[in-house]
Design a protein around this motif. Sequence first.
Motif, mmCIF file in Angstrom:
data_model
loop_
_atom_site.group_PDB
_atom_site.id
_atom_site.type_symbol
_atom_site.label_atom_id
_atom_site.label_comp_id
_atom_site.label_asym_id
_atom_site.label_seq_id
_atom_site.Cartn_x
_atom_site.Cartn_y
_atom_site.Cartn_z
ATOM 1 N N GLN A 220 -0.027 -8.602 1.025
ATOM 2 C CA GLN A 220 -1.282 -8.151 1.641
ATOM 3 C C GLN A 220 -2.295 -7.775 0.560
ATOM 4 O OE1 GLN A 220 -1.681 -7.973 5.082
ATOM 5 N NE2 GLN A 220 0.390 -8.771 5.358
ATOM 6 N N ILE A 221 -2.522 -8.690 -0.369
ATOM 7 C CA ILE A 221 -3.318 -8.344 -1.553
ATOM 8 C C ILE A 221 -4.778 -8.021 -1.225
ATOM 9 C CG2 ILE A 221 -1.837 -9.569 -3.178
ATOM 10 C CD1 ILE A 221 -3.805 -11.909 -3.076
ATOM 11 N N ASN A 222 -5.277 -8.482 -0.084
ATOM 12 C CA ASN A 222 -6.671 -8.207 0.292
ATOM 13 C C ASN A 222 -6.805 -7.018 1.232
ATOM 14 O OD1 ASN A 222 -7.759 -10.401 -1.205
ATOM 15 N ND2 ASN A 222 -7.097 -11.808 0.419
ATOM 16 N N PHE A 223 -5.699 -6.357 1.509
ATOM 17 C CA PHE A 223 -5.689 -5.202 2.412
ATOM 18 C C PHE A 223 -5.920 -3.936 1.594
ATOM 19 C CE2 PHE A 223 -2.749 -2.404 5.189
ATOM 20 C CZ PHE A 223 -3.820 -1.952 5.940
ATOM 21 N N LYS A 224 -7.006 -3.214 1.888
ATOM 22 C CA LYS A 224 -7.365 -2.009 1.139
ATOM 23 C C LYS A 224 -7.872 -0.952 2.124
ATOM 24 C CE LYS A 224 -6.685 -3.824 -3.015
ATOM 25 N NZ LYS A 224 -5.892 -4.972 -2.527
ATOM 26 N N GLY A 225 -8.111 0.257 1.615
ATOM 27 C CA GLY A 225 -8.630 1.330 2.447
ATOM 28 C C GLY A 225 -7.963 2.642 2.126
ATOM 29 N N LYS A 226 -7.894 3.514 3.115
ATOM 30 C CA LYS A 226 -7.268 4.827 2.947
ATOM 31 C C LYS A 226 -5.802 4.722 3.373
ATOM 32 C CE LYS A 226 -11.335 7.753 3.701
ATOM 33 N NZ LYS A 226 -12.414 6.860 4.064
ATOM 34 N N ALA A 227 -4.908 5.278 2.555
ATOM 35 C CA ALA A 227 -3.472 5.186 2.840
ATOM 36 C C ALA A 227 -2.846 6.572 2.882
ATOM 37 C CB ALA A 227 -2.775 4.327 1.787
ATOM 38 N N LEU A 228 -1.788 6.673 3.690
ATOM 39 C CA LEU A 228 -1.031 7.915 3.812
ATOM 40 C C LEU A 228 0.452 7.612 3.649
ATOM 41 C CD1 LEU A 228 -0.800 10.964 4.611
ATOM 42 C CD2 LEU A 228 -0.590 10.174 6.990
ATOM 43 N N VAL A 229 1.122 8.408 2.804
ATOM 44 C CA VAL A 229 2.571 8.317 2.650
ATOM 45 C C VAL A 229 3.187 9.556 3.294
ATOM 46 C CG1 VAL A 229 4.506 8.110 1.053
ATOM 47 C CG2 VAL A 229 2.309 7.048 0.499
ATOM 48 N N ILE A 230 4.051 9.335 4.278
ATOM 49 C CA ILE A 230 4.728 10.426 4.974
ATOM 50 C C ILE A 230 6.008 10.783 4.229
ATOM 51 C CG2 ILE A 230 5.838 11.131 7.141
ATOM 52 C CD1 ILE A 230 2.920 10.616 7.631
ATOM 53 N N GLY A 231 6.220 12.069 3.938
ATOM 54 C CA GLY A 231 7.438 12.478 3.242
ATOM 55 C C GLY A 231 7.550 11.812 1.891
ATOM 56 N N CYS A 232 6.571 12.041 1.021
ATOM 57 C CA CYS A 232 6.433 11.272 -0.221
ATOM 58 C C CYS A 232 7.464 11.588 -1.284
ATOM 59 C CB CYS A 232 5.040 11.468 -0.799
ATOM 60 S SG CYS A 232 4.705 13.148 -1.397
ATOM 61 N N GLY A 233 8.170 12.720 -1.163
ATOM 62 C CA GLY A 233 9.167 13.056 -2.175
ATOM 63 C C GLY A 233 8.577 13.115 -3.569
ATOM 64 N N LEU A 234 9.133 12.355 -4.496
ATOM 65 C CA LEU A 234 8.697 12.408 -5.893
ATOM 66 C C LEU A 234 7.534 11.478 -6.204
ATOM 67 C CD1 LEU A 234 12.118 12.758 -7.748
ATOM 68 C CD2 LEU A 234 10.619 14.519 -6.780
ATOM 69 N N GLY A 235 7.024 10.766 -5.196
ATOM 70 C CA GLY A 235 5.740 10.088 -5.346
ATOM 71 C C GLY A 235 5.745 8.624 -5.721
ATOM 72 N N ASP A 236 6.909 7.983 -5.836
ATOM 73 C CA ASP A 236 6.925 6.592 -6.299
ATOM 74 C C ASP A 236 6.259 5.630 -5.319
ATOM 75 O OD1 ASP A 236 8.710 6.605 -8.876
ATOM 76 O OD2 ASP A 236 9.711 7.908 -7.436
ATOM 77 N N ASP A 237 6.444 5.855 -4.013
ATOM 78 C CA ASP A 237 5.777 5.004 -3.030
ATOM 79 C C ASP A 237 4.263 5.191 -3.086
ATOM 80 O OD1 ASP A 237 8.213 3.977 -2.105
ATOM 81 O OD2 ASP A 237 8.438 5.594 -0.638
ATOM 82 N N ALA A 238 3.837 6.424 -3.237
ATOM 83 C CA ALA A 238 2.401 6.702 -3.341
ATOM 84 C C ALA A 238 1.799 6.016 -4.566
ATOM 85 C CB ALA A 238 2.167 8.209 -3.415
ATOM 86 N N LYS A 239 2.542 6.005 -5.647
ATOM 87 C CA LYS A 239 2.059 5.387 -6.885
ATOM 88 C C LYS A 239 1.814 3.897 -6.700
ATOM 89 C CE LYS A 239 1.574 4.470 -11.361
ATOM 90 N NZ LYS A 239 0.259 4.657 -12.038
ATOM 91 N N VAL A 240 2.764 3.184 -6.100
ATOM 92 C CA VAL A 240 2.602 1.740 -5.950
ATOM 93 C C VAL A 240 1.487 1.413 -4.949
ATOM 94 C CG1 VAL A 240 4.318 1.320 -4.108
ATOM 95 C CG2 VAL A 240 3.913 -0.416 -5.838
ATOM 96 N N ILE A 241 1.307 2.266 -3.946
ATOM 97 C CA ILE A 241 0.209 2.069 -2.995
ATOM 98 C C ILE A 241 -1.139 2.297 -3.677
ATOM 99 C CG2 ILE A 241 -0.867 2.990 -0.898
ATOM 100 C CD1 ILE A 241 1.964 3.515 0.170
ATOM 101 N N ALA A 242 -1.226 3.344 -4.463
ATOM 102 C CA ALA A 242 -2.474 3.610 -5.197
ATOM 103 C C ALA A 242 -2.777 2.478 -6.177
ATOM 104 C CB ALA A 242 -2.358 4.939 -5.939
ATOM 105 N N ASP A 243 -1.749 1.981 -6.844
ATOM 106 C CA ASP A 243 -1.945 0.877 -7.788
ATOM 107 C C ASP A 243 -2.399 -0.397 -7.089
ATOM 108 O OD1 ASP A 243 -1.258 2.493 -9.897
ATOM 109 O OD2 ASP A 243 0.765 1.665 -10.163
ATOM 110 N N ALA A 244 -2.098 -0.505 -5.795
ATOM 111 C CA ALA A 244 -2.526 -1.674 -5.022
ATOM 112 C C ALA A 244 -3.983 -1.559 -4.591
ATOM 113 C CB ALA A 244 -1.634 -1.858 -3.801
ATOM 114 N N GLY A 245 -4.609 -0.428 -4.890
ATOM 115 C CA GLY A 245 -6.032 -0.279 -4.622
ATOM 116 C C GLY A 245 -6.401 0.599 -3.458
#
Length: 200
Positions: free
Chosen positions: A40-65
């Motif tokens: 989904q390389i063209n999919f962007k906007g505001k994202a929310l990570v539920i139960g983010c723990g140590l943040g690795d999922d949030a990091k890859v989402i942020a890096d995706a733009g």
Amino acid sequence: MNKDTAWFEALYQKAEEDHTQIPWAKLEANPFLVEFLESQINFKGKALVIGCGLGDDAKVIADAGFETTAIDISQSAIKWAKKRFCDDTIDFQVQDVLALPESFLGHFDFVFEALTIQSLPIAYRPRMIEAVASTVALKGRLLVVAHGKNKGEKFEGPPWPLLVNELGLFRMHDLTQMEFSIHAEPSGLSSLKFKALYQN
């Protein structure tokens, strides 16, 4: 925070920043999330990570733009995640999924929920699913990853894996299921893992 959620904070505190003491902390993003973002390389906007723990999922989402908000009920987990990703623009917040601020409602173009719903007793399941669904913006997408179980399987928990029909509760909150797949679960927590994509 009640007795059913207080154990998260106790676990992170006791770990003293040793990730090997956190059963679900792999210091890498969820592979289903990575696969989704790559498709989904063209999919962007505001994202929310539920139960983010140590943040690795949030990091890859942020890096995706994405403009990324990541929440966890554990203050120690959020402190740890902020320390790990101090140079990033991720908005890490201490939040209870069952008491989200009104500003979260219908606000996020992409919401990622992995393994959080199942971490609370089954009695919380309808409320958890409603809370997660409520954060998805119009035309937004929700990716859910959960340990699954077959009908009749019993688990003492936590976690308490989901049945396929429990994922159907998301469709009761104006979400359309776009994709669904079942995968073998090698972790030993359950025999299955479910991945579901929804759109508002």
